[in-house]
Enzyme design. Structure first.
Site, PDB file in Angstrom:
ATOM      1  N   ASP A  11       0.825  -1.196   0.000  1.00  0.00           N
ATOM      2  CA  ASP A  11       0.000   0.000   0.000  1.00  0.00           C
ATOM      3  C   ASP A  11       0.863   1.252   0.000  1.00  0.00           C
ATOM      4  O   ASP A  11       2.071   1.198   0.261  1.00  0.00           O
ATOM      5  CB  ASP A  11      -0.923  -0.030   1.239  1.00  0.00           C
ATOM      6  N   ASP A  31     -10.636   3.736  -3.214  1.00  0.00           N
ATOM      7  CA  ASP A  31     -11.170   2.481  -2.669  1.00  0.00           C
ATOM      8  C   ASP A  31     -12.634   2.281  -3.055  1.00  0.00           C
ATOM      9  O   ASP A  31     -13.428   3.218  -3.016  1.00  0.00           O
ATOM     10  CB  ASP A  31     -11.149   2.515  -1.135  1.00  0.00           C
TER      11      ASP A  31
HETATM   12  C1  GAL Z   1      -6.129   1.636   1.590  1.00  0.00           C
HETATM   13  C2  GAL Z   1      -6.307   0.640   0.453  1.00  0.00           C
HETATM   14  C3  GAL Z   1      -7.397  -0.342   0.870  1.00  0.00           C
HETATM   15  C4  GAL Z   1      -6.981  -1.022   2.144  1.00  0.00           C
HETATM   16  C5  GAL Z   1      -6.687  -0.003   3.235  1.00  0.00           C
HETATM   17  C6  GAL Z   1      -6.148  -0.653   4.491  1.00  0.00           C
HETATM   18  O1  GAL Z   1      -5.131   2.532   1.244  1.00  0.00           O
HETATM   19  O2  GAL Z   1      -6.664   1.297  -0.725  1.00  0.00           O
HETATM   20  O3  GAL Z   1      -7.616  -1.267  -0.177  1.00  0.00           O
HETATM   21  O4  GAL Z   1      -5.869  -1.839   1.907  1.00  0.00           O
HETATM   22  O5  GAL Z   1      -5.762   0.950   2.784  1.00  0.00           O
HETATM   23  O6  GAL Z   1      -5.861   0.261   5.497  1.00  0.00           O
END
Ligand code: GAL
Length: 412
Positions: A156, A213
Protein backbone atom coordinates in the site's frame (compact mmCIF):
# COMPACT_ATOMS: atom_id res chain seq x y z
CA UNK A 1 29.63 -2.59 -33.89
CA UNK A 2 29.51 -5.45 -31.38
CA UNK A 3 30.15 -3.01 -28.54
CA UNK A 4 27.41 -0.67 -29.63
CA UNK A 5 24.94 -3.58 -29.63
CA UNK A 6 26.01 -4.55 -26.12
CA UNK A 7 25.77 -0.98 -24.86
CA UNK A 8 22.34 -0.57 -26.42
CA UNK A 9 21.15 -3.77 -24.74
CA UNK A 10 22.30 -2.46 -21.40
CA UNK A 11 20.66 0.90 -21.90
CA UNK A 12 17.35 -0.27 -23.26
CA UNK A 13 15.06 -2.21 -20.95
CA UNK A 14 14.62 -5.57 -22.63
CA UNK A 15 11.06 -6.03 -21.52
CA UNK A 16 8.62 -3.37 -20.46
CA UNK A 17 6.71 -5.61 -18.05
CA UNK A 18 7.68 -7.14 -14.73
CA UNK A 19 8.93 -10.56 -15.73
CA UNK A 20 8.44 -12.78 -12.68
CA UNK A 21 6.26 -15.19 -14.65
CA UNK A 22 3.15 -14.35 -12.60
CA UNK A 23 -0.26 -12.89 -13.45
CA UNK A 24 -0.23 -13.97 -17.09
CA UNK A 25 -3.99 -13.46 -16.81
CA UNK A 26 -5.53 -11.09 -14.22
CA UNK A 27 -5.37 -12.71 -10.77
CA UNK A 28 -8.44 -13.91 -8.87
CA UNK A 29 -8.99 -14.46 -5.18
CA UNK A 30 -10.53 -13.22 -1.97
CA UNK A 31 -9.38 -10.21 0.06
CA UNK A 32 -10.40 -9.31 3.59
CA UNK A 33 -10.48 -5.52 3.34
CA UNK A 34 -13.79 -4.34 1.90
CA UNK A 35 -15.96 -6.71 3.90
CA UNK A 36 -14.02 -7.21 7.15
CA UNK A 37 -11.97 -3.99 7.36
CA UNK A 38 -9.88 -3.52 10.47
CA UNK A 39 -12.08 -5.50 12.83
CA UNK A 40 -9.64 -6.64 15.49
CA UNK A 41 -12.21 -7.18 18.22
CA UNK A 42 -12.02 -10.95 18.57
CA UNK A 43 -13.41 -10.78 22.09
CA UNK A 44 -16.79 -9.38 21.11
CA UNK A 45 -16.89 -10.39 17.48
CA UNK A 46 -14.89 -13.62 17.18
CA UNK A 47 -16.66 -14.68 14.01
CA UNK A 48 -15.69 -11.60 11.98
CA UNK A 49 -12.39 -10.32 13.34
CA UNK A 50 -9.16 -10.37 11.29
CA UNK A 51 -7.45 -13.49 12.62
CA UNK A 52 -6.53 -17.10 11.97
CA UNK A 53 -10.11 -18.38 12.28
CA UNK A 54 -11.58 -16.05 9.70
CA UNK A 55 -8.84 -16.81 7.18
CA UNK A 56 -8.96 -20.56 7.68
CA UNK A 57 -12.74 -20.64 7.43
CA UNK A 58 -12.58 -18.61 4.23
CA UNK A 59 -9.95 -21.03 2.87
CA UNK A 60 -12.36 -23.91 3.56
CA UNK A 61 -15.17 -22.20 1.70
CA UNK A 62 -12.95 -21.35 -1.27
CA UNK A 63 -11.67 -24.91 -1.50
CA UNK A 64 -14.99 -26.68 -0.91
CA UNK A 65 -17.57 -24.44 -2.57
CA UNK A 66 -16.16 -24.22 -6.08
CA UNK A 67 -14.33 -20.87 -5.90
CA UNK A 68 -10.83 -22.32 -6.17
CA UNK A 69 -11.92 -24.55 -9.01
CA UNK A 70 -13.37 -21.51 -10.79
CA UNK A 71 -9.98 -19.75 -10.56
CA UNK A 72 -10.13 -17.75 -7.29
CA UNK A 73 -6.79 -18.92 -5.98
CA UNK A 74 -5.36 -16.18 -3.73
CA UNK A 75 -6.60 -15.75 -0.17
CA UNK A 76 -5.35 -12.36 0.88
CA UNK A 77 -5.29 -10.75 4.31
CA UNK A 78 -5.28 -6.96 4.30
CA UNK A 79 -4.30 -4.35 6.88
CA UNK A 80 -4.43 -5.01 10.65
CA UNK A 81 -2.96 -8.54 10.78
CA UNK A 82 0.13 -7.42 12.69
CA UNK A 83 1.06 -6.70 16.24
CA UNK A 84 1.47 -2.96 16.80
CA UNK A 85 5.23 -3.31 17.22
CA UNK A 86 7.99 -5.25 15.51
CA UNK A 87 10.01 -7.79 17.50
CA UNK A 88 13.17 -6.66 19.26
CA UNK A 89 15.08 -8.07 16.31
CA UNK A 90 13.07 -5.81 14.00
CA UNK A 91 11.03 -8.54 12.33
CA UNK A 92 7.30 -8.29 11.62
CA UNK A 93 5.13 -10.04 14.17
CA UNK A 94 1.58 -11.34 13.75
CA UNK A 95 -0.89 -10.24 16.44
CA UNK A 96 -0.39 -13.01 19.02
CA UNK A 97 -4.00 -13.17 20.21
CA UNK A 98 -5.70 -13.21 16.86
CA UNK A 99 -3.06 -15.51 15.34
CA UNK A 100 -2.11 -17.74 18.30
CA UNK A 101 0.09 -20.02 16.16
CA UNK A 102 1.59 -17.25 14.04
CA UNK A 103 1.10 -16.50 10.36
CA UNK A 104 3.11 -19.41 9.01
CA UNK A 105 0.66 -21.89 10.51
CA UNK A 106 -2.24 -20.13 8.76
CA UNK A 107 -0.35 -20.01 5.48
CA UNK A 108 0.51 -23.72 5.74
CA UNK A 109 -3.19 -24.42 6.24
CA UNK A 110 -4.17 -22.24 3.27
CA UNK A 111 -1.61 -24.05 1.11
CA UNK A 112 -2.90 -27.42 2.32
CA UNK A 113 -6.27 -26.41 0.87
CA UNK A 114 -4.65 -25.81 -2.52
CA UNK A 115 -4.78 -22.01 -2.29
CA UNK A 116 -2.14 -19.29 -2.43
CA UNK A 117 -1.68 -16.71 0.29
CA UNK A 118 -1.54 -12.92 -0.01
CA UNK A 119 -0.29 -10.56 2.68
CA UNK A 120 -0.36 -6.78 3.14
CA UNK A 121 2.33 -4.16 3.77
CA UNK A 122 2.98 -0.49 3.12
CA UNK A 123 5.76 1.64 1.66
CA UNK A 124 5.72 4.11 4.60
CA UNK A 125 6.64 3.52 8.21
CA UNK A 126 2.99 2.82 9.11
CA UNK A 127 0.14 1.14 7.27
CA UNK A 128 -3.06 3.13 6.70
CA UNK A 129 -4.41 1.80 9.99
CA UNK A 130 -1.26 2.51 11.96
CA UNK A 131 0.42 -0.91 12.00
CA UNK A 132 4.14 -1.25 11.24
CA UNK A 133 5.01 -0.28 7.66
CA UNK A 134 7.92 -1.69 5.65
CA UNK A 135 10.04 1.45 5.37
CA UNK A 136 13.69 0.77 6.37
CA UNK A 137 12.90 -2.96 6.72
CA UNK A 138 12.12 -4.04 3.19
CA UNK A 139 14.86 -6.62 2.66
CA UNK A 140 14.17 -8.26 6.00
CA UNK A 141 10.39 -8.22 5.49
CA UNK A 142 10.59 -9.69 1.99
CA UNK A 143 12.68 -12.50 3.47
CA UNK A 144 10.11 -13.02 6.26
CA UNK A 145 7.27 -13.22 3.74
CA UNK A 146 9.18 -15.78 1.67
CA UNK A 147 10.04 -17.81 4.78
CA UNK A 148 6.36 -17.91 5.73
CA UNK A 149 5.39 -19.02 2.22
CA UNK A 150 3.62 -15.84 1.08
CA UNK A 151 2.57 -15.87 -2.60
CA UNK A 152 1.37 -12.28 -3.05
CA UNK A 153 2.06 -8.91 -1.47
CA UNK A 154 -0.43 -6.05 -1.55
CA UNK A 155 1.90 -3.11 -1.00
CA UNK A 156 0.00 0.00 0.00
CA UNK A 157 0.97 3.62 -0.33
CA UNK A 158 0.14 4.78 3.20
CA UNK A 159 2.32 7.44 4.81
CA UNK A 160 4.41 7.38 1.66
CA UNK A 161 7.01 10.15 2.03
CA UNK A 162 8.61 11.82 -0.99
CA UNK A 163 10.57 8.78 -2.17
CA UNK A 164 7.72 6.36 -2.41
CA UNK A 165 8.40 5.51 -6.07
CA UNK A 166 11.83 4.23 -5.12
CA UNK A 167 10.23 2.37 -2.21
CA UNK A 168 7.90 0.49 -4.58
CA UNK A 169 10.81 -0.38 -6.87
CA UNK A 170 12.93 -1.52 -3.93
CA UNK A 171 10.27 -3.75 -2.46
CA UNK A 172 9.73 -5.36 -5.87
CA UNK A 173 13.45 -6.04 -6.15
CA UNK A 174 13.62 -7.53 -2.66
CA UNK A 175 10.67 -9.80 -3.42
CA UNK A 176 12.42 -11.00 -6.58
CA UNK A 177 15.63 -11.58 -4.66
CA UNK A 178 13.91 -14.03 -2.32
CA UNK A 179 13.62 -16.43 -5.26
CA UNK A 180 10.02 -17.19 -4.29
CA UNK A 181 7.39 -16.21 -6.89
CA UNK A 182 5.46 -13.47 -5.10
CA UNK A 183 2.80 -11.62 -7.04
CA UNK A 184 3.39 -7.91 -6.50
CA UNK A 185 0.16 -5.95 -6.09
CA UNK A 186 1.02 -2.25 -5.92
CA UNK A 187 -1.84 -0.48 -4.17
CA UNK A 188 -0.75 2.88 -5.51
CA UNK A 189 -4.15 4.54 -5.60
CA UNK A 190 -3.60 7.19 -2.92
CA UNK A 191 -0.22 8.14 -4.38
CA UNK A 192 -1.31 8.30 -8.02
CA UNK A 193 -0.81 11.90 -9.07
CA UNK A 194 -1.39 13.31 -12.54
CA UNK A 195 2.24 12.57 -13.38
CA UNK A 196 1.93 8.81 -12.99
CA UNK A 197 4.07 6.90 -15.45
CA UNK A 198 2.16 3.70 -16.17
CA UNK A 199 5.05 2.18 -18.12
CA UNK A 200 7.22 2.47 -15.02
CA UNK A 201 4.47 1.01 -12.85
CA UNK A 202 4.15 -1.96 -15.20
CA UNK A 203 7.87 -2.52 -15.04
CA UNK A 204 7.71 -3.15 -11.30
CA UNK A 205 4.22 -4.38 -10.46
CA UNK A 206 1.99 -7.30 -11.48
CA UNK A 207 -1.14 -5.31 -10.61
CA UNK A 208 -1.67 -1.71 -9.60
CA UNK A 209 -4.57 0.11 -8.01
CA UNK A 210 -5.06 3.45 -9.73
CA UNK A 211 -8.29 4.81 -8.26
CA UNK A 212 -10.02 5.30 -4.93
CA UNK A 213 -11.17 2.48 -2.67
CA UNK A 214 -14.39 0.72 -3.53
CA UNK A 215 -17.01 0.79 -0.79
CA UNK A 216 -20.24 -1.15 -0.46
CA UNK A 217 -22.27 1.39 -2.38
CA UNK A 218 -23.24 1.79 -6.05
CA UNK A 219 -21.81 5.30 -6.22
CA UNK A 220 -18.29 3.97 -5.62
CA UNK A 221 -18.63 1.22 -8.21
CA UNK A 222 -20.02 3.75 -10.67
CA UNK A 223 -17.15 6.21 -10.11
CA UNK A 224 -14.59 3.48 -10.74
CA UNK A 225 -16.34 2.55 -14.00
CA UNK A 226 -16.28 6.23 -15.05
CA UNK A 227 -12.57 6.48 -14.26
CA UNK A 228 -11.84 3.38 -16.33
CA UNK A 229 -14.15 4.61 -19.08
CA UNK A 230 -12.16 7.86 -19.33
CA UNK A 231 -8.98 5.78 -19.48
CA UNK A 232 -6.68 8.73 -18.88
CA UNK A 233 -3.20 8.17 -20.39
CA UNK A 234 -4.55 5.02 -22.05
CA UNK A 235 -3.81 2.93 -19.00
CA UNK A 236 -6.06 0.15 -20.28
CA UNK A 237 -3.80 -0.29 -23.30
CA UNK A 238 -0.79 -0.68 -21.02
CA UNK A 239 -2.29 -3.73 -19.31
CA UNK A 240 -1.38 -7.20 -20.55
CA UNK A 241 0.05 -10.54 -19.42
CA UNK A 242 2.14 -9.87 -16.30
CA UNK A 243 0.65 -6.46 -15.45
CA UNK A 244 -2.95 -5.33 -14.88
CA UNK A 245 -4.88 -2.26 -13.70
CA UNK A 246 -6.70 -3.09 -10.48
CA UNK A 247 -10.17 -1.58 -10.17
CA UNK A 248 -10.36 -2.83 -6.54
CA UNK A 249 -12.37 -5.58 -4.86
CA UNK A 250 -15.72 -6.98 -5.95
CA UNK A 251 -18.56 -6.20 -3.61
CA UNK A 252 -20.74 -8.90 -5.12
CA UNK A 253 -22.71 -10.61 -2.34
CA UNK A 254 -22.31 -7.77 0.18
CA UNK A 255 -25.05 -5.50 1.47
CA UNK A 256 -25.93 -2.76 -0.93
CA UNK A 257 -25.87 -3.58 -4.64
CA UNK A 258 -28.93 -4.91 -6.44
CA UNK A 259 -28.50 -8.25 -8.19
CA UNK A 260 -28.21 -6.46 -11.53
CA UNK A 261 -25.63 -3.99 -10.20
CA UNK A 262 -23.55 -6.94 -9.03
CA UNK A 263 -23.67 -8.27 -12.60
CA UNK A 264 -22.61 -4.85 -13.86
CA UNK A 265 -19.62 -4.79 -11.52
CA UNK A 266 -18.26 -8.24 -12.29
CA UNK A 267 -19.12 -7.96 -16.00
CA UNK A 268 -17.25 -4.69 -16.48
CA UNK A 269 -14.35 -5.81 -14.26
CA UNK A 270 -14.05 -8.83 -16.59
CA UNK A 271 -14.04 -6.59 -19.67
CA UNK A 272 -11.50 -4.23 -18.07
CA UNK A 273 -9.30 -7.24 -17.17
CA UNK A 274 -9.09 -6.07 -13.58
CA UNK A 275 -8.10 -8.62 -10.94
CA UNK A 276 -11.18 -10.22 -9.40
CA UNK A 277 -10.83 -10.25 -5.63
CA UNK A 278 -14.08 -11.09 -3.87
CA UNK A 279 -14.58 -9.44 -0.51
CA UNK A 280 -17.63 -11.12 0.90
CA UNK A 281 -18.46 -13.51 3.72
CA UNK A 282 -18.32 -16.81 1.85
CA UNK A 283 -19.78 -18.59 4.88
CA UNK A 284 -23.21 -17.12 4.33
CA UNK A 285 -23.26 -15.73 0.80
CA UNK A 286 -26.66 -15.80 -0.93
CA UNK A 287 -26.95 -18.36 -3.76
CA UNK A 288 -27.51 -15.78 -6.53
CA UNK A 289 -24.29 -13.93 -5.65
CA UNK A 290 -22.39 -17.20 -5.44
CA UNK A 291 -23.70 -18.24 -8.83
CA UNK A 292 -22.64 -14.92 -10.30
CA UNK A 293 -19.12 -15.16 -8.86
CA UNK A 294 -18.85 -18.64 -10.36
CA UNK A 295 -20.37 -17.73 -13.74
CA UNK A 296 -18.11 -19.56 -16.19
CA UNK A 297 -18.84 -17.31 -19.16
CA UNK A 298 -18.00 -14.13 -17.26
CA UNK A 299 -14.81 -15.71 -15.93
CA UNK A 300 -13.86 -16.92 -19.42
CA UNK A 301 -13.99 -13.30 -20.64
CA UNK A 302 -11.92 -12.24 -17.65
CA UNK A 303 -9.29 -14.94 -18.13
CA UNK A 304 -9.14 -14.71 -21.92
CA UNK A 305 -5.72 -15.73 -23.19
CA UNK A 306 -5.28 -12.80 -25.60
CA UNK A 307 -4.78 -10.71 -22.47
CA UNK A 308 -6.13 -7.48 -23.95
CA UNK A 309 -8.12 -5.23 -21.64
CA UNK A 310 -11.37 -3.89 -23.06
CA UNK A 311 -12.17 -0.22 -23.48
CA UNK A 312 -15.15 2.06 -23.60
CA UNK A 313 -15.80 2.83 -27.24
CA UNK A 314 -18.63 5.32 -26.97
CA UNK A 315 -20.31 7.26 -24.23
CA UNK A 316 -23.48 9.31 -24.22
CA UNK A 317 -23.78 11.48 -21.16
CA UNK A 318 -26.58 13.95 -21.74
CA UNK A 319 -29.50 14.84 -19.57
CA UNK A 320 -31.88 12.07 -20.66
CA UNK A 321 -29.55 9.39 -21.97
CA UNK A 322 -26.59 8.04 -20.10
CA UNK A 323 -25.32 5.04 -21.98
CA UNK A 324 -21.95 3.58 -22.87
CA UNK A 325 -20.52 0.66 -24.74
CA UNK A 326 -17.40 -1.42 -24.07
CA UNK A 327 -15.48 -3.86 -26.22
CA UNK A 328 -12.85 -6.47 -25.31
CA UNK A 329 -11.14 -8.60 -28.00
CA UNK A 330 -11.21 -12.30 -27.18
CA UNK A 331 -9.57 -15.45 -28.45
CA UNK A 332 -9.93 -17.15 -30.84
CA UNK A 333 -9.24 -14.00 -32.80
CA UNK A 334 -12.31 -12.21 -34.08
CA UNK A 335 -14.53 -12.76 -31.04
CA UNK A 336 -15.38 -9.90 -28.73
CA UNK A 337 -17.02 -9.24 -25.42
CA UNK A 338 -19.55 -6.43 -25.82
CA UNK A 339 -20.80 -4.58 -22.76
CA UNK A 340 -23.57 -1.98 -23.02
CA UNK A 341 -24.20 -0.17 -19.77
CA UNK A 342 -27.22 2.00 -18.92
CA UNK A 343 -25.72 4.47 -16.46
CA UNK A 344 -28.98 6.21 -15.77
CA UNK A 345 -30.41 5.84 -12.28
CA UNK A 346 -33.84 7.17 -13.27
CA UNK A 347 -36.67 4.66 -13.65
CA UNK A 348 -36.89 4.23 -17.41
CA UNK A 349 -35.48 1.44 -19.51
CA UNK A 350 -33.08 2.74 -22.13
CA UNK A 351 -33.56 1.64 -25.73
CA UNK A 352 -30.34 0.78 -27.55
CA UNK A 353 -30.46 0.70 -31.33
CA UNK A 354 -26.95 0.25 -32.70
CA UNK A 355 -25.48 -1.44 -35.75
CA UNK A 356 -22.70 -3.96 -35.35
CA UNK A 357 -20.28 -1.41 -36.80
CA UNK A 358 -21.41 1.15 -34.22
CA UNK A 359 -20.60 -1.37 -31.52
CA UNK A 360 -17.03 -1.47 -32.86
CA UNK A 361 -17.33 -4.82 -34.67
CA UNK A 362 -15.66 -5.15 -38.08
CA UNK A 363 -15.93 -8.67 -39.52
CA UNK A 364 -17.66 -8.37 -42.88
CA UNK A 365 -19.47 -11.69 -42.46
CA UNK A 366 -21.37 -10.25 -39.51
CA UNK A 367 -21.92 -11.65 -36.02
CA UNK A 368 -24.07 -13.69 -33.72
CA UNK A 369 -24.27 -12.67 -30.08
CA UNK A 370 -25.04 -14.45 -26.86
CA UNK A 371 -25.99 -12.41 -23.83
CA UNK A 372 -24.41 -13.92 -20.76
CA UNK A 373 -26.75 -13.12 -17.89
CA UNK A 374 -29.96 -14.08 -19.72
CA UNK A 375 -28.58 -16.71 -22.12
CA UNK A 376 -30.50 -15.06 -24.99
CA UNK A 377 -29.01 -15.36 -28.49
CA UNK A 378 -29.13 -12.49 -30.99
CA UNK A 379 -28.48 -12.35 -34.73
CA UNK A 380 -27.01 -13.26 -37.07
CA UNK A 381 -26.48 -9.62 -37.95
CA UNK A 382 -24.73 -8.02 -40.91
CA UNK A 383 -22.42 -5.16 -39.97
CA UNK A 384 -25.13 -2.70 -40.92
CA UNK A 385 -27.84 -4.54 -38.94
CA UNK A 386 -28.89 -3.18 -35.58
CA UNK A 387 -29.03 -4.76 -32.20
CA UNK A 388 -32.20 -3.42 -30.61
CA UNK A 389 -32.51 -3.99 -26.87
CA UNK A 390 -33.87 -2.27 -23.79
CA UNK A 391 -31.67 -2.04 -20.70
CA UNK A 392 -32.97 -1.19 -17.20
CA UNK A 393 -31.17 1.48 -15.13
CA UNK A 394 -27.68 0.54 -13.86
CA UNK A 395 -27.82 -2.77 -15.76
CA UNK A 396 -25.23 -4.19 -18.10
CA UNK A 397 -25.95 -6.08 -21.32
CA UNK A 398 -22.94 -8.40 -21.59
CA UNK A 399 -22.57 -10.52 -24.71
CA UNK A 400 -19.95 -12.47 -26.59
CA UNK A 401 -20.00 -11.61 -30.30
CA UNK A 402 -18.78 -14.36 -32.63
CA UNK A 403 -18.14 -13.77 -36.34
CA UNK A 404 -20.45 -15.65 -38.67
CA UNK A 405 -18.47 -18.40 -40.45
CA UNK A 406 -18.42 -18.88 -44.23
CA UNK A 407 -20.69 -21.92 -43.84
CA UNK A 408 -23.25 -20.04 -41.77
CA UNK A 409 -23.10 -17.22 -44.28
CA UNK A 410 -24.69 -19.35 -47.01
CA UNK A 411 -27.78 -19.83 -44.87
CA UNK A 412 -27.79 -16.24 -43.54
C1 GAL B 1 -6.13 1.64 1.59
C2 GAL B 1 -6.31 0.64 0.45
C3 GAL B 1 -7.40 -0.34 0.87
C4 GAL B 1 -6.98 -1.02 2.14
C5 GAL B 1 -6.69 0.00 3.24
C6 GAL B 1 -6.15 -0.65 4.49
O1 GAL B 1 -5.13 2.53 1.24
O2 GAL B 1 -6.66 1.30 -0.73
O3 GAL B 1 -7.62 -1.27 -0.18
O4 GAL B 1 -5.87 -1.84 1.91
O5 GAL B 1 -5.76 0.95 2.78
O6 GAL B 1 -5.86 0.26 5.50
Amino acid sequence: MMWSVIILCVLLPLSIGLDNGLARTPPMGWMSWERFRCNTDCKNDPHNCIGANLLMQMADRMAEDGYLEAGYEYLSVDDCWMAKERSQMGTLVTDPERFPNGMKAVIDYVHSRGLKFGIYGSVGNKTCKGYPGNKYHMARDAATYAEWGVDMLKFDCCNPGPNFVTGFEQMGNYLNKTGRPILYNCALAICMGPKVDYNLVKKYCNTWRNYEDVEDNWKYVFNIIEFYGKNDKNFLEIAGPGGWNDADQLIVGDFSLSAAQQQTQIGLWAIMASPLFMSVDLRNIVPTAKQLLLNKEVLAIHQDSLGIAGRRIWNIDDHAVKLESWLRPLSPKGRYAVGIFNKNVGGLLQTVNRTMSQLGLTDENGYTMKEIFTGISYGPYKLSDSLVIRIPPTNLFLAVATPVTEKELIVF
